[in-house]
Design a protein around this motif. Structure first.
Motif, short mmCIF file in Angstrom:
data_model
loop_
_atom_site.label_atom_id
_atom_site.label_comp_id
_atom_site.label_asym_id
_atom_site.label_seq_id
_atom_site.Cartn_x
_atom_site.Cartn_y
_atom_site.Cartn_z
N ALA A 103 0.84 -1.20 0.00
CA ALA A 103 0.00 0.00 0.00
C ALA A 103 0.88 1.25 0.00
O ALA A 103 1.99 1.24 0.52
CB ALA A 103 -0.92 0.01 1.22
N ALA A 104 0.37 2.32 -0.58
CA ALA A 104 1.12 3.57 -0.63
C ALA A 104 0.17 4.70 -0.98
O ALA A 104 -0.91 4.48 -1.55
CB ALA A 104 2.26 3.49 -1.64
N SER A 105 0.60 5.91 -0.68
CA SER A 105 -0.16 7.08 -1.09
C SER A 105 -0.08 7.24 -2.60
O SER A 105 0.72 6.59 -3.28
CB SER A 105 0.40 8.33 -0.41
N THR A 106 -0.90 8.14 -3.13
CA THR A 106 -0.92 8.35 -4.59
C THR A 106 0.46 8.75 -5.10
O THR A 106 0.93 8.22 -6.12
CB THR A 106 -1.94 9.44 -4.95
N ALA A 107 1.12 9.66 -4.40
CA ALA A 107 2.43 10.13 -4.86
C ALA A 107 3.47 9.01 -4.82
O ALA A 107 4.28 8.86 -5.75
CB ALA A 107 2.89 11.30 -4.00
N THR A 115 9.48 3.46 -11.27
CA THR A 115 10.72 2.70 -11.17
C THR A 115 10.56 1.24 -11.56
O THR A 115 11.51 0.46 -11.44
CB THR A 115 11.27 2.77 -9.73
N GLY A 116 9.36 0.86 -12.03
CA GLY A 116 9.17 -0.48 -12.54
C GLY A 116 8.33 -1.40 -11.69
O GLY A 116 8.13 -2.57 -12.05
N VAL A 117 7.83 -0.93 -10.53
CA VAL A 117 6.98 -1.78 -9.71
C VAL A 117 5.65 -1.99 -10.43
O VAL A 117 5.00 -1.02 -10.83
CB VAL A 117 6.74 -1.16 -8.32
N PRO A 118 5.20 -3.23 -10.61
CA PRO A 118 3.93 -3.47 -11.31
C PRO A 118 2.77 -2.83 -10.56
O PRO A 118 2.67 -2.92 -9.33
CB PRO A 118 3.80 -4.99 -11.32
N ALA A 119 1.88 -2.19 -11.29
CA ALA A 119 0.75 -1.50 -10.66
C ALA A 119 -0.15 -2.47 -9.90
O ALA A 119 -0.77 -2.09 -8.90
CB ALA A 119 -0.06 -0.76 -11.73
N ASP A 120 -0.20 -3.73 -10.34
CA ASP A 120 -1.09 -4.68 -9.65
C ASP A 120 -0.53 -5.16 -8.32
O ASP A 120 -1.21 -5.89 -7.59
CB ASP A 120 -1.42 -5.87 -10.55
N ARG A 121 0.71 -4.77 -7.98
CA ARG A 121 1.24 -5.07 -6.65
C ARG A 121 0.96 -3.94 -5.66
O ARG A 121 1.32 -4.05 -4.47
CB ARG A 121 2.76 -5.30 -6.71
N LEU A 122 0.36 -2.85 -6.12
CA LEU A 122 0.15 -1.66 -5.29
C LEU A 122 -1.33 -1.45 -5.03
O LEU A 122 -2.17 -1.79 -5.85
CB LEU A 122 0.75 -0.43 -5.97
N ARG A 123 -1.64 -0.85 -3.88
CA ARG A 123 -3.01 -0.49 -3.55
C ARG A 123 -3.00 0.84 -2.82
O ARG A 123 -2.01 1.21 -2.18
CB ARG A 123 -3.67 -1.57 -2.69
N PRO A 124 -4.10 1.59 -2.89
CA PRO A 124 -4.17 2.89 -2.20
C PRO A 124 -4.08 2.70 -0.69
O PRO A 124 -4.64 1.76 -0.13
CB PRO A 124 -5.53 3.45 -2.61
N ALA A 125 -3.36 3.62 -0.04
CA ALA A 125 -3.25 3.59 1.42
C ALA A 125 -4.16 4.58 2.10
O ALA A 125 -4.29 4.57 3.33
CB ALA A 125 -1.80 3.87 1.82
N GLU A 126 -4.81 5.43 1.31
CA GLU A 126 -5.59 6.51 1.91
C GLU A 126 -6.75 6.00 2.77
O GLU A 126 -7.12 6.62 3.76
CB GLU A 126 -6.13 7.43 0.81
N GLY A 127 -7.32 4.85 2.41
CA GLY A 127 -8.46 4.33 3.17
C GLY A 127 -8.07 3.38 4.26
O GLY A 127 -8.94 2.70 4.83
N GLY A 128 -6.78 3.26 4.57
CA GLY A 128 -6.30 2.32 5.57
C GLY A 128 -5.59 1.14 4.93
O GLY A 128 -5.75 0.88 3.74
N VAL A 129 -4.82 0.46 5.73
CA VAL A 129 -4.03 -0.67 5.24
C VAL A 129 -4.58 -1.96 5.84
O VAL A 129 -4.56 -2.13 7.06
CB VAL A 129 -2.54 -0.51 5.63
N PRO A 130 -5.10 -2.87 5.02
CA PRO A 130 -5.67 -4.11 5.57
C PRO A 130 -4.58 -5.02 6.13
O PRO A 130 -3.40 -4.90 5.81
CB PRO A 130 -6.35 -4.75 4.35
#
Length: 306
Positions: A103-107, A115-130
């Motif tokens: 999880a990470a913020s938008t920025a 830097t090459g991290v696949p987008a499907d490994r990332l999720r928004p952090a704004e709503g909390g981290v499961p």
């Protein structure tokens, strides 16, 4: 990347490895504590067997009397090309199970995908981290979080941190078990762990999954531990060691002795979760055995030994 050990030696007495899918199925269907390690030699070996007994480890004997695993399947090694992208991408591929998100913020997500991290490994952090998801932040780790990896950022000298926001901490009983197993491993005369590797064991700073595997091999055959290795980005963190370079088994050098090397690889491939290594690499200097990061490895091992 390290070269593979080459073609597997032929012969009917070579243990055959199970595929990860079949191994997980067997762990669910059968009770934990499948068998205890086959012990040869000292009372210290008997003590190690008692500590690892009931832990879902197959017998550790790597000689001709070792059990044969059914259903042939290739043993994974690291001969594939290195992943594309930067150091965070390489760390993600080597350190985390595929199902673990970051999880990470938008920025920060924008920076990571750049830097090459696949987008499907990332999720928004704004709503909390499961639960079960790690968090990428810039600068300072949140209070109570565990730093899992850290990477330099170009420009302002700040660092990108990957943290476990709600880490599972071992209980006093789990830490005592870790210390007892590490002490027994060191006390066994068939264990060789010099310099920094010995210090890691003295501090019991080893993931209990890896510690159980080392103890099972030592209880039967003896093991030479060349080093505990950290992934790039994990240097300086307080994580228990999850990767070990084994350079001898039962007095035979690995990979110098192809038969001993193949027996070790096949034995590792036959282990049950949570003791089944995630990666086994045959390098020029030994066999690198690795487990991927989980928040509470002590709890996993404890559940397998009940």
């Amino acid at each position: 990347m390290p070269d593979d050990a080459g073609p597997d030696p032929a012969g009917p007495d070579v243990p055959r490895a199970r595929s990860p899918r079949r191994r997980r199925h067997r762990h669910r269907a059968e009770p934990s504590g499948l068998r205890r390690p086959a012990v040869r030699g000292s009372l210290l070996g008997l003590g190690l067997a008692a500590l690892v007994g009931g832990a879902g480890l197959l017998p550790a004997a790597l000689g001709d009397d070792a059990p044969r695993a059914a259903d042939p399947a290739p043993v994974a090694t690291s001969s594939a090309p290195a992943p594309a992208g930067g150091p965070v991408t390489a760390w993600l591929d080597a350190a985390l199970p595929e199902a673990t998100d970051l999880a990470a913020s938008t920025a920060v997500r924008r920076e990571l995908t750049g830097t090459g991290v696949p987008a499907d490994r990332l999720r928004p952090a704004e709503g909390g981290v499961p639960a079960g998801t790690l968090l990428a932040v810039v600068g300072t780790a949140p209070e109570g979080a565990r730093v899992v990896a850290a990477f330099d950022r170009p420009g302002d000298g700040s660092r990108l941190l990957v943290v476990d926001p709600a880490p599972a901490e071992p209980t006093a009983e789990e830490l005592d078990r870790r210390r007892s197993l590490a002490q027994a491993l060191l006390a066994n005369p068939t264990t060789r762990a010099d310099g920094a590797a010995g210090e890691v064991l003295r501090e019991a700073a080893v993931d209990p999954r890896l510690l159980g595997v080392l103890a099972a091999v030592t209880a039967s055959d003896g093991v030479g531990i060349a080093a505990f290795r950290s992934l790039p980005g994990e240097e300086g963190t307080a994580l228990p060691a999850r990767r070990v370079l084994v350079d001898s088994v039962g007095g035979a050098p690995v990979p110098g002795d192809p038969t001993a090397t193949e027996r070790l690889r096949a034995w590792l491939a036959a282990q049950l979760p949570p003791f089944a290594p995630d990666d086994v690499e045959v390098t020029d200097t030994g066999v690198l055995v690795s487990f991927r990061y989980v928040s509470g490895p002590d709890a996993l091992v404890g559940a397998a030994t009940r």
